[in-house]
Each structure stands twice: as C-alpha cells, then as structure tokens.
Design an enzyme around this catalytic site. Structure first.
Site, PDB file in Angstrom:
ATOM      1  N   CYS A  75      40.986  44.090  34.927  1.00 21.10           N
ATOM      2  CA  CYS A  75      41.725  43.147  35.745  1.00 21.10           C
ATOM      3  C   CYS A  75      40.957  43.182  37.056  1.00 21.10           C
ATOM      4  O   CYS A  75      40.589  44.257  37.531  1.00 21.10           O
ATOM      5  CB  CYS A  75      43.152  43.642  35.939  1.00 21.10           C
ATOM      6  SG  CYS A  75      44.133  42.485  36.869  1.00 21.10           S
ATOM      7  N   ASN A  87      51.241  38.881  37.364  1.00 21.70           N
ATOM      8  CA  ASN A  87      50.726  38.853  38.742  1.00 21.70           C
ATOM      9  C   ASN A  87      49.376  38.133  38.857  1.00 21.70           C
ATOM     10  O   ASN A  87      48.756  38.149  39.900  1.00 21.70           O
ATOM     11  CB  ASN A  87      50.625  40.277  39.292  1.00 21.70           C
ATOM     12  CG  ASN A  87      49.665  41.147  38.505  1.00 21.70           C
ATOM     13  OD1 ASN A  87      49.198  40.757  37.437  1.00 21.70           O
ATOM     14  ND2 ASN A  87      49.370  42.318  39.020  1.00 21.70           N
ATOM     15  N   HIS A  88      48.912  37.515  37.793  1.00 20.95           N
ATOM     16  CA  HIS A  88      47.628  36.819  37.866  1.00 20.95           C
ATOM     17  C   HIS A  88      47.773  35.472  38.568  1.00 20.95           C
ATOM     18  O   HIS A  88      48.802  34.823  38.476  1.00 20.95           O
ATOM     19  CB  HIS A  88      47.057  36.640  36.456  1.00 20.95           C
ATOM     20  CG  HIS A  88      46.735  37.958  35.818  1.00 20.95           C
ATOM     21  ND1 HIS A  88      46.817  38.179  34.472  1.00 20.95           N
ATOM     22  CD2 HIS A  88      46.358  39.129  36.376  1.00 20.95           C
ATOM     23  CE1 HIS A  88      46.489  39.441  34.224  1.00 20.95           C
ATOM     24  NE2 HIS A  88      46.214  40.036  35.366  1.00 20.95           N
ATOM     25  N   PHE A  89      46.730  35.084  39.283  1.00 22.42           N
ATOM     26  CA  PHE A  89      46.834  33.845  40.061  1.00 22.42           C
ATOM     27  C   PHE A  89      45.467  33.292  40.410  1.00 22.42           C
ATOM     28  O   PHE A  89      44.442  33.968  40.247  1.00 22.42           O
ATOM     29  CB  PHE A  89      47.612  34.089  41.357  1.00 22.42           C
ATOM     30  CG  PHE A  89      46.924  35.028  42.308  1.00 22.42           C
ATOM     31  CD1 PHE A  89      45.884  34.594  43.115  1.00 22.42           C
ATOM     32  CD2 PHE A  89      47.305  36.361  42.389  1.00 22.42           C
ATOM     33  CE1 PHE A  89      45.227  35.460  43.972  1.00 22.42           C
ATOM     34  CE2 PHE A  89      46.654  37.247  43.247  1.00 22.42           C
ATOM     35  CZ  PHE A  89      45.610  36.785  44.038  1.00 22.42           C
ATOM     36  N   HIS A 102      42.290  35.855  40.267  1.00 20.18           N
ATOM     37  CA  HIS A 102      42.763  37.187  39.881  1.00 20.18           C
ATOM     38  C   HIS A 102      43.254  37.153  38.432  1.00 20.18           C
ATOM     39  O   HIS A 102      44.310  36.597  38.143  1.00 20.18           O
ATOM     40  CB  HIS A 102      43.904  37.630  40.805  1.00 20.18           C
ATOM     41  CG  HIS A 102      44.472  38.977  40.471  1.00 20.18           C
ATOM     42  ND1 HIS A 102      45.805  39.288  40.625  1.00 20.18           N
ATOM     43  CD2 HIS A 102      43.890  40.098  40.005  1.00 20.18           C
ATOM     44  CE1 HIS A 102      46.009  40.539  40.243  1.00 20.18           C
ATOM     45  NE2 HIS A 102      44.873  41.059  39.871  1.00 20.18           N
ATOM     46  N   HIS A 104      39.401  46.016  39.161  1.00 22.17           N
ATOM     47  CA  HIS A 104      40.462  46.865  39.704  1.00 22.17           C
ATOM     48  C   HIS A 104      40.932  47.927  38.703  1.00 22.17           C
ATOM     49  O   HIS A 104      41.637  48.858  39.074  1.00 22.17           O
ATOM     50  CB  HIS A 104      41.657  46.022  40.153  1.00 22.17           C
ATOM     51  CG  HIS A 104      41.431  45.315  41.455  1.00 22.17           C
ATOM     52  ND1 HIS A 104      42.199  44.254  41.863  1.00 22.17           N
ATOM     53  CD2 HIS A 104      40.536  45.524  42.445  1.00 22.17           C
ATOM     54  CE1 HIS A 104      41.777  43.843  43.050  1.00 22.17           C
ATOM     55  NE2 HIS A 104      40.763  44.594  43.415  1.00 22.17           N
ATOM     56  N   GLY A 107      46.643  40.114  48.507  1.00 27.12           N
ATOM     57  CA  GLY A 107      48.013  40.484  48.880  1.00 27.12           C
ATOM     58  C   GLY A 107      48.988  39.685  48.038  1.00 27.12           C
ATOM     59  O   GLY A 107      48.685  39.290  46.918  1.00 27.12           O
ATOM     60  N   HIS A 160      43.495  48.398  46.199  1.00 22.84           N
ATOM     61  CA  HIS A 160      43.251  47.164  45.451  1.00 22.84           C
ATOM     62  C   HIS A 160      44.231  46.045  45.750  1.00 22.84           C
ATOM     63  O   HIS A 160      44.049  44.933  45.281  1.00 22.84           O
ATOM     64  CB  HIS A 160      43.244  47.439  43.955  1.00 22.84           C
ATOM     65  CG  HIS A 160      44.608  47.408  43.302  1.00 22.84           C
ATOM     66  ND1 HIS A 160      45.653  48.165  43.736  1.00 22.84           N
ATOM     67  CD2 HIS A 160      45.072  46.698  42.251  1.00 22.84           C
ATOM     68  CE1 HIS A 160      46.709  47.921  42.974  1.00 22.84           C
ATOM     69  NE2 HIS A 160      46.389  47.036  42.067  1.00 22.84           N
ATOM     70  N   GLY A 161      45.301  46.325  46.473  1.00 25.15           N
ATOM     71  CA  GLY A 161      46.262  45.240  46.705  1.00 25.15           C
ATOM     72  C   GLY A 161      47.475  45.735  47.465  1.00 25.15           C
ATOM     73  O   GLY A 161      47.449  46.806  48.068  1.00 25.15           O
TER      74      GLY A 161
END
Lengths: 140, 486
Positions: free
Chosen positions: B103, B207-209, B240, B334, B384, B409-410
């Site tokens: 990822c 959470n992918h975008f 991402h 990540h 973020g 990583h975030g």
C-alpha cells in the site's frame, strides 16, 4: 434450542470485528460467517440463488475459523458472491465441510458497505460456556 | 487515569519514549515510541504498547521494536511499527508487512495553479471518478491473462509503461524503480491470482483515494524546487492505493503457512498474527518472493491509475501532457519488508526491515534513491485525512542511525469506523468538505463517513514529531481541493 442473538459487531479503531454465538460450534461458525457478510452488505437484500461447497482442513480449531472466514472473503472478492445462509455439515478440530447459499453481488440490488481484506488471529477467541462465543477481528 | 503509562515508559527526550524489556517477559529488545507527551495518552489507551512489546519477541530483532507517532492498534504488529531482524538468524513476518502489501503513495506535480483548477474542479473530479475504477467490488479495465499477471508480478511498473501506460521517467521516480527483485509467480497461490486478475488497475475502497491538492506551505523551497514544486498554489496529484485482493490473499496464505513454520522452528510468540519464519528458511524465502510479487502488482496498479489521471487532466483542461507538466515526483511503499544494510556496532549487517504503516526515509547521498534526489534525500510522502492536509518530507541521516531509514506514514485513525459512522453522516461530511472548498466524489456514503477527517489524528502533529526528532524533515504541506474515494 436456538440462541436469540446470532452475532454482534465489535468496534476496533482501525478495523472491525464480530462476536458470534451458537448452541454448538457449528452454529457459531455459521453465525460468524453471517456476521462477516452483514459487514459487507444488508443480508435481507440477498437471495439464495446459488450455493458453494467448502471443504477445509487446518491445523487446529482457531486456524479452521480463520480459514473458513477467509475462504468466504475469497469467494466474495474473486467471484463476487454474497452469502446469506450457511449449513455446516461437518466440523471437528481440523476439518470443516459446509455449504453457503447466496447470489452474485449486483450493484442495482445490493448496497456494498465495507470491504473486508481478511480475518485475522488478532484477539481471536473461541469460548465455550453454555454454548459457544467466537470473536474475530477483520482487517478492512 | 491516563498517566499510568508514565510508570511504564522511560522518557529519553521530548519525542522519544522507551518501553523497557522488563515490561513483558520475552521481549528481547526494548520498544521505542516516537511521540509527544500529549499523544502518548491516546497511544496507551489503545493498548498499542502491548503490540510494540509483542514485536520485541521476534527472534533476531535488532536494537528496538520501533513505533512512529502515527502508531495505532493493528493486528499483531501495530500500524506505524518498524522492526529490523538479522537476515542470518532472524525472522520475517507477514504480519509485519500487513494485508495490503505495498500500500503506498504516488505524488505527481503539474504546471496548473489552484485558480485554473478551481474553475473546472467539478468536471475534473467527475472525469477522474469515471476514468479510474474505484469502490468495493469494482473491476478494472485491464483485461490481463494469467500469463500477463505472472509478468506483472516479476516486472512491476515497467509492465504497464511498456504497454503505453505512463513514461519511463515514472519508473525512475519510484521506490525500487517500481520493481522489487526476487519476485516469483510460482510462490503465489492460484487463489491470489484469481483475486488479483480482475482488480488490476483499480483504486479499491476503504482508506484509498485519489486527491487533487494544492501546495499550501513551503518549509524548504530549495528541496521543493528539486522535486518540481515551485510555489504556493501549485496543483499536485496524490494517489493512495495498494495491491488489492491480490496482496490480501498472499498475506492470508502466508500467515497460515508461517503459522506452521513457527511450530517447526520452535519460535515463541505472544500473538498468532505475528506468525513468522527464519528469513533464510525455505518458508521465509517463499514469503519474500510472494510479497515482492504483490509489491510489483501494487506499483503496476498505481502506474495504470496515474496514466488515467493524466488522460483525465488532458481532457478536462484541453492541454497536452507537455503543457500540463504532470511529472511524477515519487512513489513510496507504506507496507513492506526490505533487505537492507545497516551499520550495527561498527559492522555492516544485513537486516530485514519490516515497515508496517511506515515510510522509507533514506538520506541525501544514498545509492538507492534516484540520482535527482541524491543531493537532498528521498522524498517522503505522508497523506493526511481528506479534509485537512498532507505532507512532503525528506529522509535523513538520523533516520539511518535510529529508525533503520524509516519515518511515519500518515495521520493514524482516532475513531473506529463504527464510531465514525454513528456520529457522522456521509452527506454531512460531503457538505462540510464542500464548505471548505473540497469537492468529493465517493462510491458510497458510508465510506465517506468512515473516512471523515474527524476520524483521524491531525497529521501535522505526527509530522511535527518526526521533524523535531529529525527522522524526516518537512518540505511542503498541501491541502485537498478534490477527492475521489472508493
């Protein structure tokens, strides 16, 4: 005898889990699978149009539970199958034979809610005390 | 009530907190958490200490079980965890990489300004949403055969570029040049291949975008210029996503296989999700070969998505690629395990560095980073939440010395998905983002609520800690103006 509650959803910061109940282990395994698909879609919208037979061997009861749920995740991800009902035909410490009933996901009919990547061993519990209580955390 | 952690951890300085080996019997090294004092309350309440301690059980672990400030409770390993094990007598653990193998994040510059893009943001977001398959159950436009999938596993990004999806320079600006060595298709199960085939070239859900962002603040203008980030208001694109069901299945398969190896090699573990095998054993090598296949799949996936994003920009702005200047800045993993060399007590040691929700952060001069960045250090990409900001940073020598070349990583989650959904409605989230000038298009309203900004920690606090600790240095802050969610 049947249990009044089949399963409940367990909150976990990054992920989500289920607690499944059953008078015996077979019923608890079936309810855990139902719990899994209730995260993915609304089970009431799913018809029993097809079935898949599942036959698994694993090292122990815990592995069998994780493998069982991961097998169902695989069927959803690879074939788009939403299951709503399960018959556990055979179940012992290392072997499971089952049949799942459901249909192919159709975005005009089914709302797809949460994508499940896998069932994990994290905080996995198989408890026997007046019936069975299973706890599984999914990576989503 | 929250200060009980003070009895457990030893403060090293304002940003470093040690969990001694006495915390839990079986730890072979201490834990080290990079955090501020105020963030430790939440980390402790989440029982993440326990997971940092559990990772310290892994045979062959070197120096510390590390946790980045965005640490949160995972499964087995904490998310935001870094662990390095000796190749000669240590283990590799699929749980130390995670289900979504590689990822990662890809950042792309453009010649466009916020002004130009704002006037066309609705059509741009719609075009991106239509052109890039996303959401649960979506299938890709790439119809690869089984043999082609085998090639993807071994070749990585280059497979897509050779077929016209992207540019050769995209490969250069990718960690490992978009191709991890040692990948073997015969170490990947038929099930993983079946899950992977239809999902190649899809963004996925959760959470992918994909984010259209604007440069909001510059901390190091010289380094930014090297990356092609010239000024405030410049538009960037952030992708991402990871290895989709392909990587998930590989992780599930190998957690099972290595669960057996744990017994075979007599390894003592506090959590089955930490299943592992010696790096140098047949089981360990097989996992690394399958993991590399998933890493290469993920890079190919991001390569396709970048290509379609370039197409969408060209169509909406009616400009050529030369005019748009959409050059890839960098692409980082990540979730990965890498064999890397580190100086341990004056000797060079080969280590297997697990980064689970952590970013490689190599310094200036490192031979493994693209030549163009050798003077400044490796770009580190830290997304973020979708309502606030993301960061671009640089790797440092301090990261090499302390964290096996790794940083955060975030943002890290603050609220569970259930809690977010109970307290927020997707439509309200979309409305409040619109009020902030952010156009969002999501596959489902539920996923929008689950991924609401309020469900995440403030990424600027996380990045400030890694900056102050010196393990990565801030270059730029960006804010979103358009977001695609699965």
């Amino acid at each position: 005898m049947t249990m009044t509650k089949e399963f409940e959803i367990l909150d976990h910061t990054a992920d989500v889990g289920i607690i499944a109940y059953g008078v015996d282990l077979k019923q608890a395994f079936a309810n855990a699978a139902k719990g899994l698909f209730s995260l993915i879609t609304n089970l009431g919208d799913v018809d029993e149009a097809l079935h898949r037979d599942i036959d698994l061997t694993a090292a122990d009861e815990e592995s069998l539970l994780v493998d069982w749920l991961n097998e169902l995740v695989y069927y959803f991800d690879a074939e788009g199958i939403l299951f709503k009902r399960f018959e556990i035909i055979e179940l012992n410490d290392t072997h499971l034979k089952a049949r799942g009933y459901g249909e192919k996901a159709d975005n005009t009919k089914h709302e797809l809610k949460t994508g499940v990547k896998a069932a994990t061993y994290h905080m996995l519990k198989i408890e026997k005390n007046n019936g069975y209580r299973l706890q599984v955390i999914f990576d989503i | 009530m929250t200060s009980r952690w003070k009895e457990i951890v030893k403060k090293i300085d304002d940003y470093r907190w040690e969990i001694p080996t006495s915390y839990k019997e079986g730890m072979s090294v201490p834990g080290l958490i990079f955090s501020s004092e105020s963030m430790l309350d939440h980390i402790f309440e989440e029982h993440a200490f326990e997971q940092v301690a559990n990772v310290a059980f892994l045979p062959g672990i070197v120096r510390y079980s590390l946790a980045m400030p965005d640490i949160h409770w995972g499964y087995g390993f904490p998310i935001g965890g870094v662990a390095a094990t000796r190749v000669k007598d240590g283990v590799v653990s699929p749980g130390g990489v995670g289900f979504d193998i590689n990822c990662g994040v890809r950042l792309v510059r453009t010649n466009l300004t916020e002004e130009e893009v704002r006037t066309r943001i609705e059509p741009l977001v719609n075009e991106l949403f239509c052109n890039i398959p996303s959401g649960l159950g979506s299938e890709g436009k790439i119809r690869a055969s089984g043999k082609e999938l085998d090639e993807v596993m071994v070749m990585g990004s280059r497979w897509a570029v050779e077929r016209g999806y992207g540019l050769p320079e995209d490969i250069v600006a990718t960690e490992e040049s978009g191709c991890m060595k040692g990948a073997r298709a015969d170490k990947v199960s038929a099930k993983a291949k079946k899950r992977g085939l239809p999902q190649l070239g899809t963004l996925g859900s959760g959470n992918h975008f994909l984010e259209v962002a604007v440069v909001d603040e510059l901390y190091d203008r010289d380094a930014a210029r090297v990356m092609g980030i010239e000024d405030l208001g410049q538009v960037l694109l952030l992708i991402h996503t990871g290895s989709r069901g392909f990587g998930h299945q590989i992780c599930s398969d190998y957690v099972e296989l290595l669960g057996q190896a744990v017994k075979k090699y007599g390894i003592n573990l506090p959590d089955r999700q930490l299943a592992c095998a010696p790096v140098d054993s047949p089981e360990g090598k097989d996992y690394l070969a399958a993991m590399a296949s998933a890493a290469n799949y993920a890079w190919t996936n991001r390569q396709f998505i970048l290509h379609w994003a370039r197409e969408s920009f060209a169509k909406v702005f009616n400009k050529s690629q030369a005019e748009l200047g959409m050059r890839q800045i960098y692409d980082v993993c990540h979730n990965i395990a890498k064999i890397e060399n580190y100086d341990i007590d004056g000797k060079t040691e080969k280590l297997c560095v697990h980064r689970k929700g952590a970013t490689r952060a190599f310094p200036a001069g490192h031979p493994d980073i693209p030549e163009v960045y050798r003077g400044i250090g490796q770009p580190v990409l830290i997304p973020g939440d979708m309502g606030r900001y993301s960061f671009v940073a640089l790797g440092t020598e301090a990261a090499m010395a302390e964290t096996f070349g790794s940083t955060c990583h975030g943002a890290g989650r603050l609220k569970s998905r259930g809690a977010a959904k109970r307290s927020l409605k997707g439509a309200d989230v979309a409305r409040s983002l619109a009020a902030k000038g952010i156009t969002v298009k999501a596959g489902s309203m539920a996923s929008l609520a689950e991924e609401a900004p309020q469900a995440y920690k403030d990424v600027s606090e996380v990045v400030e800690i890694t900056h102050q600790a010196g393990i990565s240095l801030k270059v730029a802050k960006t804010r979103p103006i358009g977001v695609i969610k699965g």
